[in-house]
Every structure is written in structure tokens, then in C-alpha cells.
Design an enzyme around this catalytic site. Structure first.
Site, PDB file in Angstrom:
ATOM      1  N   ASP A   1       0.862  -1.186   0.000  1.00 52.10           N
ATOM      2  CA  ASP A   1       0.000   0.000   0.000  1.00 52.10           C
ATOM      3  C   ASP A   1       0.898   1.235   0.000  1.00 52.10           C
ATOM      4  OD1 ASP A   1      -3.013   0.892   0.607  1.00 52.10           O
ATOM      5  OD2 ASP A   1      -1.617   2.244   1.639  1.00 52.10           O
TER       6      ASP A   1
ATOM      7  N   ASN B   1      -2.213  12.993  -5.264  1.00 50.61           N
ATOM      8  CA  ASN B   1      -3.444  13.281  -6.003  1.00 50.61           C
ATOM      9  C   ASN B   1      -3.945  14.693  -5.704  1.00 50.61           C
ATOM     10  OD1 ASN B   1      -4.070  11.184  -7.705  1.00 50.61           O
ATOM     11  ND2 ASN B   1      -5.143   9.983  -6.151  1.00 50.61           N
TER      12      ASN B   1
ATOM     13  N   HIS C   1      -5.231  14.163 -10.384  1.00 47.12           N
ATOM     14  CA  HIS C   1      -5.429  12.736 -10.591  1.00 47.12           C
ATOM     15  C   HIS C   1      -4.614  12.192 -11.773  1.00 47.12           C
ATOM     16  CE1 HIS C   1      -8.479  12.113  -7.526  1.00 47.12           C
ATOM     17  NE2 HIS C   1      -9.022  13.288  -7.875  1.00 47.12           N
TER      18      HIS C   1
ATOM     19  N   ASP D   1      -2.316   8.996 -11.550  1.00 44.31           N
ATOM     20  CA  ASP D   1      -2.380   7.813 -12.438  1.00 44.31           C
ATOM     21  C   ASP D   1      -1.014   7.509 -13.029  1.00 44.31           C
ATOM     22  OD1 ASP D   1      -5.051   7.582 -11.889  1.00 44.31           O
ATOM     23  OD2 ASP D   1      -5.736   8.485 -13.767  1.00 44.31           O
TER      24      ASP D   1
ATOM     25  N   ASP E   1      -4.369   2.470  -4.456  1.00 44.39           N
ATOM     26  CA  ASP E   1      -2.901   2.386  -4.384  1.00 44.39           C
ATOM     27  C   ASP E   1      -2.453   1.079  -3.765  1.00 44.39           C
ATOM     28  OD1 ASP E   1      -3.837   2.816  -1.884  1.00 44.39           O
ATOM     29  OD2 ASP E   1      -2.519   4.514  -1.413  1.00 44.39           O
TER      30      ASP E   1
END
Length: 510
Positions: free
Chosen positions: A388, A396, A401, A405, A431
């Protein structure tokens, strides 16, 4: 009696055709006449007086030019039946004169004291005679007009010298002359028979014309059928009972890469080189199987045409004649490449993450089940790493965003660089990532791979004109120590990952 009547009916036409053949075949013979004559003079120049050689070749040249002019005039005027006898007589006279000129070589170009030069003259005359048979055999009298004056002087010259060798040569010349005449007779008969067949065939054309009226309707129906088949977007192919192609429509030509005229009568499995979809091995066509089993057959396969891969579906049906005897098969061939690709894309999308292209949760569970089965069979263990990203939400929020990505895609690439090809990397969403380490895996090895991943992921990322850094918390579980099924192993690794986060993040816990 009928053959006599037929010969009488065709006599004028056959005669005219024979004369045409004489004139048509003569030009190349006239050319080689001059060439051979020049070679003969060159060879005999040391044995025969130049004036004799000059006079003889001038005679040959004059006769040859006159014969060439006659052949040219004949080709220009294209004479009718009435004038053919006159043209025949002209050719006959020219041929006799040419034979006499060549026969003169046995008198004037025949040195008495050189057997080698005598033999060369005999060799030339034999060659000219053999060539004359092939050119003049349409009319026997023309062959005689050349062969007799060309060879008789040589035979008489040999016989007149009196020695055994020369008498033998004279007799051999007469035998050769006889053989040439018999050959000319055989050629002449073959030519006459061929011409008779040609004119007899013409008489049959009237009867054939009557049948054409009846056949015309069949051709019209056939054209309609072919037009319909050509307009169909799917490939249509027909094969005979031996599996050889009888018909291809344009769509089938485009699929197999062969135009119909090249595919005609070739084996169907050669024209349609189909591979099995699963095993990628050559397989027969449905047409051939339908002929063999007399059943309707449906098959799918891969067909390559000009390096383009086509996935096809072939539906073949046997064809029967009116006596219910199988005479072949017809196949309808559909190009299902796009449909197959769509199916594959949907199947891929169902098992892979759209952003990173990594396996998703469904595919991960499937591979983990396979790993459990293999580990049970081989009494091995394996590891499952749960990852994680730390502070990913900040990336973000700060960069957007799109940047988030891009970071996830880069993380996926770095993960792939840290594990083996046989290992599985999956993205569960957001994530969260999972790494399945296949094969015998000890705790120390899993810890080493996890730390390698932690160090790689923790390096800065260049996202356009901005940079970002994240760390990763990793928890892992071992089979069978931490669980005997996929869900238990994932749950154990997930708990270990949260312990890593609680202890300051950027940690590895089991």
C-alpha cells in the site's frame, strides 16, 4: 469409302495449307543456308580455288535471295486457293535449284586429295538434308526436289572413285538418302493427318453451335449464381470429391491470398493453410472433413494471408449429384477476427487493471489457487506480498489525478523490475498492489524482495515538469504457515501491511 470422300472434300484446303507451311517455315532455313554456306567456304578455302568458291557462293546467294523474295511476296499477298498451285510451283523450282547448288559441292568443292575435307562436305550435305526434311515434309515432291539433287552427286562421286572406303561411303550416302525420304514420308503423313483432323473439327462446329443455344441458358444461370456469390461478403469455396478447389468467390480469394485461377485444382488444405487456434498446428479444412464424413462440419482456425492473421469460422456442407453420390463440398468462410479480438479484449479487461495493465483481483485469485495446488503437489511454500503506497492521496491532491495515475503506472513498472517473470503482480484498486512470489520461497527471500521493492518504489518520480515521492508499506504471508487458502493469505498479508503503517510506514512486516 468415307475417308476417300473426306479427303476429296478437303484436298484443296489441305494443299493450300501445305503450301502456306512451306513458305512460313522457309525464312529461318534460308538464313541458315547462307551461314552454313559461308562456313563451308571458310573450311574449303585451302583446298579449292577461290574463283570456284566465289562462283558457288554467288549461285547460292542468288537462289536464296530469290526464294526469300518469293516468301516475302507470298506473305504480303496472302494468295487464295486458285493461285496456290502457281506458288507451289515457284517454291518447287526454287527448292530444286537450291538442291542442285548444294549437290554441286560434291563435284566442285570436293577435293580429291583430302579425305577430311571430303567428309566435311558430306557432313554439311547430311545436315542440310536433315533440316530440309523438317521444313519441306508438308509436300513430298518438294523434299524429293531438294534431296535427290543434293545427295545423289555425293553418292555417285564416292562410287566413281573405286576404293573400298569410298564405295562404302557412296553406299552409306544412298542409305542415308533412303532414310531421309522415309522420314520425309512419315512427317508428311503426320502433317496430312493433322490437317485432316483440323478440317474435320471444323465440320463439327456446326453441330456444336446447335448445342450452344441450349447451353447458353445454363451459362446465364451460372453467371447469375456467380454474380450472387461474388456479391456475398463471406468467402465461398467449393472442392471436388478429391478435395481440390473448384471455385472461390472474391471474398474467399481475399482470405486465402490466391486468385481463383491459381487455386483451381489445388488441394484445399494447400490453398487454405489453416492453423488450430489453440495449438497453432496445421489442421485440415472443414471441406475435406465434410467430404470424408459426409456430414456438415463447422470449424474455427487461424488463416494467414500476406502476413495478416485472420480468425475464421468455416461451415462446410457436402454436395451430392442426382444419384445421391457425393461429388464434393461447399464451404462458407467467415472472417471473425474482429469478433474474436473483441472477445479477447473483453476477457482481458475482465482479468486486468485498465490503468496499469496488471492482473486484477480475479486473475490474482486464480493464479494464487494454481500456486496453492502446485505447492501442495510439490510440498513447497510461496509468499504473498500486500503493498500500500504511503501518502499517495497527497500526490493526487497536490498534482492532480492525472499525475497520480502516471505515478501508479510507474510504480507498476518498478515492481516488474523487482520480481521474476514467473511471479505475479496485481493491482487490487487505488494504491494497493499484491505480489505473488511463485516457487519455493523462504521468509528471508520474501523479506529481501519486499525490501528491494520498498527501496525501488521510494525513489522520486518525474511527473511532467513536477516530481513526487512516495513510500510503500508491505506486509507478507507465507503458504502454508499463514493460511491454506487465498482469502486467508490475503487477509494475513493485509494485516501485516497495516502493522507496517502503524509503525511509521515504509516498513515490511510479516
Amino acid at each position: 469409302m468415307k475417308s476417300v470422300v473426306d479427303e476429296s472434300n478437303h484436298a484443296d484446303e489441305i494443299f493450300a495449307e501445305q503450301v502456306k507451311m512451306l513458305y512460313t517455315n522457309s525464312p529461318i532455313g534460308l538464313f541458315f543456308t547462307l551461314v552454313i554456306g559461308a562456313i563451308l567456304i571458310l573450311v574449303q578455302r585451302t583446298q579449292i580455288a577461290p574463283s570456284v568458291l566465289f562462283s558457288w557462293y554467288c549461285s547460292l546467294l542468288l537462289i536464296t535471295i530469290l526464294r526469300a523474295l518469293a516468301a516475302r511476296q507470298f506473305a504480303r499477298t496472302n494468295p487464295n486457293f486458285a493461285s496456290m498451285h502457281r506458288w507451289h510451283n515457284i517454291f518447287l523450282i526454287g527448292t530444286a535449284c537450291a538442291g542442285a547448288v548444294w549437290g554441286a559441292t560434291a563435284i566442285f568443292l570436293f577435293p580429291a586429295d583430302s579425305m577430311a575435307h571430303q567428309l566435311f562436305v558430306a557432313f554439311v550435305l547430311a545436315g542440310m538434308s536433315a533440316g530440309a526434311v523438317s521444313v519441306f515434309s508438308p509436300r513430298l515432291e518438294v523434299c524429293l526436289a531438294f534431296l535427290l539433287p543434293a545427295l545423289l552427286p555425293l553418292a555417285l562421286n564416292y562410287l566413281g572413285h573405286g576404293s573400298y572406303l569410298q564405295v562404302g561411303m557412296g553406299l552409306m550416302t544412298l542409305l542415308f538418302l533412303t532414310g531421309m525420304l522415309l522420314s520425309a514420308l512419315n512427317f508428311h503423313r503426320s502433317i496430312r493427318a493433322s490437317l485432316h483432323l483440323r478440317f474435320d473439327k471444323r465440320e463439327l462446329e456446326a453441330e456444336v453451335a446447335q448445342r450452344r443455344v441450349a447451353e447458353e441458358q445454363l451459362f446465364i444461370e451460372k453467371d447469375r449464381l456467380q454474380t450472387t456469390l461474388s456479391a456475398i461478403g463471406e468467402g465461398v469455396a467449393m472442392a471436388d470429391v478429391n478435395g481440390r478447389i473448384e471455385y472461390l468467390n472474391p471474398a474467399a480469394e481475399a482470405l486465402c491470398g490466391y486468385p481463383f485461377h491459381e487455386a483451381l485444382n489445388r488441394p484445399a488444405n494447400e490453398v487454405f493453410d489453416i492453423l488450430d487456434i489453440e495449438e497453432n498446428q496445421r489442421t485440415g479444412t472443414a471441406m475435406e472433413e465434410s467430404i470424408r464424413t459426409t456430414d456438415k462440419i463447422t470449424k474455427r482456425g487461424v488463416l494467414y494471408c500476406k502476413a495478416i492473421r485472420h480468425v475464421i469460422e468455416e461451415v462446410a456442407t457436402p454436395l451430392y449429384d442426382r444419384h445421391s453420390k457425393i461429388v464434393g463440398a461447399v464451404s462458407v468462410i467467415r472472417d471473425i477476427t474482429e469478433a474474436q479480438q473483441m472477445t479477447e479484449r473483453l476477457a482481458y479487461a475482465a482479468d486486468h487493471d485498465a490503468l496499469t495493465g496488471l492482473p486484477n483481483r480475479n486473475l490474482l485469485k486464480d493464479r494464487a489457487k494454481q500456486a496453492i495446488a502446485r505447492a501442495q503437489r510439490k510440498h513447497e511454500n510461496f509468499a504473498l506480498l500486500f503493498l500500500d503506497l504511503d501518502r499517495f492521496k497527497a500526490v493526487n491532491d497536490d498534482l492532480g489525478h492525472a499525475a497520480g495515475d502516471a505515478l501508479l503506472v510507474n510504480v507498476a513498472k518498478r515492481l516488474a523490475e523487482c520480481v521474476r517473470e514467473e511471479d505475479t503482480i496485481a493491482r487490487l484498486g487505488g494504491d494497493e498492489f499484491v505480489v505473488l512470489l511463485n516457487g519455493p520461497t523462504q521468509e528471508s527471500h520474501a523479506m529481501a524482495v519486499a525490501n528491494k521493492i520498498r527501496e525501488s518504489v521510494g525513489k522520486p518520480y518525474q511527473l511532467g515538469d513536477r516530481s513526487a515521492s512516495v513510500t510503500v508499506s508491505i506486509g507478507f504471508s507465507l503458504y502454508p504457515a499463514n493460511g491454506g487458502d487465498v482469502e486467508t493469505l490475503l487477509e494475513h498479508a493485509d494485516h501485516a501491511m497495516y502493522r507496517a503503517k502503524r509503525h511509521g510506514r515504509d516498513q515490511v512486516y510479516m
